[in-house]
Design a protein around this motif. Sequence first.
Motif, PDB file in Angstrom:
ATOM      1  N   UNK A  75       0.830  -1.149  -0.101  1.00 20.58           N
ATOM      2  CA  UNK A  75      -0.024   0.013  -0.096  1.00 20.58           C
ATOM      3  C   UNK A  75       0.949   1.361  -0.261  1.00 20.58           C
ATOM      4  N   UNK A  76       1.771   1.267   0.953  1.00 20.83           N
ATOM      5  CA  UNK A  76       2.869   2.358   0.873  1.00 20.83           C
ATOM      6  C   UNK A  76       3.390   2.465  -0.625  1.00 20.83           C
ATOM      7  N   UNK A  77       3.843   1.520  -1.144  1.00 19.99           N
ATOM      8  CA  UNK A  77       4.493   1.503  -2.523  1.00 19.99           C
ATOM      9  C   UNK A  77       3.652   2.317  -3.633  1.00 19.99           C
ATOM     10  N   UNK A  78       2.236   1.643  -3.457  1.00 24.42           N
ATOM     11  CA  UNK A  78       1.233   2.447  -4.191  1.00 24.42           C
ATOM     12  C   UNK A  78       1.241   3.878  -4.091  1.00 24.42           C
ATOM     13  N   UNK A  79       0.794   4.146  -2.909  1.00 20.34           N
ATOM     14  CA  UNK A  79       0.761   5.674  -2.631  1.00 20.34           C
ATOM     15  C   UNK A  79       1.921   6.475  -2.965  1.00 20.34           C
ATOM     16  N   UNK A  80       3.054   5.949  -2.887  1.00 16.89           N
ATOM     17  CA  UNK A  80       4.255   6.683  -3.327  1.00 16.89           C
ATOM     18  C   UNK A  80       4.177   6.915  -4.892  1.00 16.89           C
ATOM     19  N   UNK A  81       3.739   5.712  -5.736  1.00 17.04           N
ATOM     20  CA  UNK A  81       3.634   6.044  -7.171  1.00 17.04           C
ATOM     21  C   UNK A  81       2.412   6.807  -7.461  1.00 17.04           C
ATOM     22  N   UNK A  82       1.375   6.967  -6.861  1.00 10.92           N
ATOM     23  CA  UNK A  82       0.271   7.762  -6.937  1.00 10.92           C
ATOM     24  C   UNK A  82       0.618   9.299  -6.534  1.00 10.92           C
ATOM     25  N   UNK A  83       1.509   9.415  -5.714  1.00 11.90           N
ATOM     26  CA  UNK A  83       1.692  10.801  -5.263  1.00 11.90           C
ATOM     27  C   UNK A  83       2.784  11.244  -6.564  1.00 11.90           C
TER      28      UNK A  83
END
Length: 92
Positions: free
Chosen positions: A31-39
């Motif tokens: 989830x943290x990885x996806x959030x970083x990519x989304x950012x």
Amino acid sequence: MEITGLFVLAALVIAGFAGLESKLGRTDRRIAHVERRLDLILDHLGVREDPPHLPQVTAFLRDGKKIQAIKAYREATGAGLKEAKDAVERMN
């Protein structure tokens, strides 16, 4: 024999919890990885999220009550502890 069975049962429960904790850790990292990519995508598109207007949080910060401000932010937004702490520090 009965004590041995209890030890086996306890070992199985502990192993189950350890497996569950491991799976939750992996999920949190994904989830943290996806959030970083989304950012990164939002930054590339120039999309900015306006911070929510939180008068109670602002009042706590003005009074120097950072912990209460973090608690108020979490209650108002449903954010996790780290996210709330980071947001309050950016507001400060």
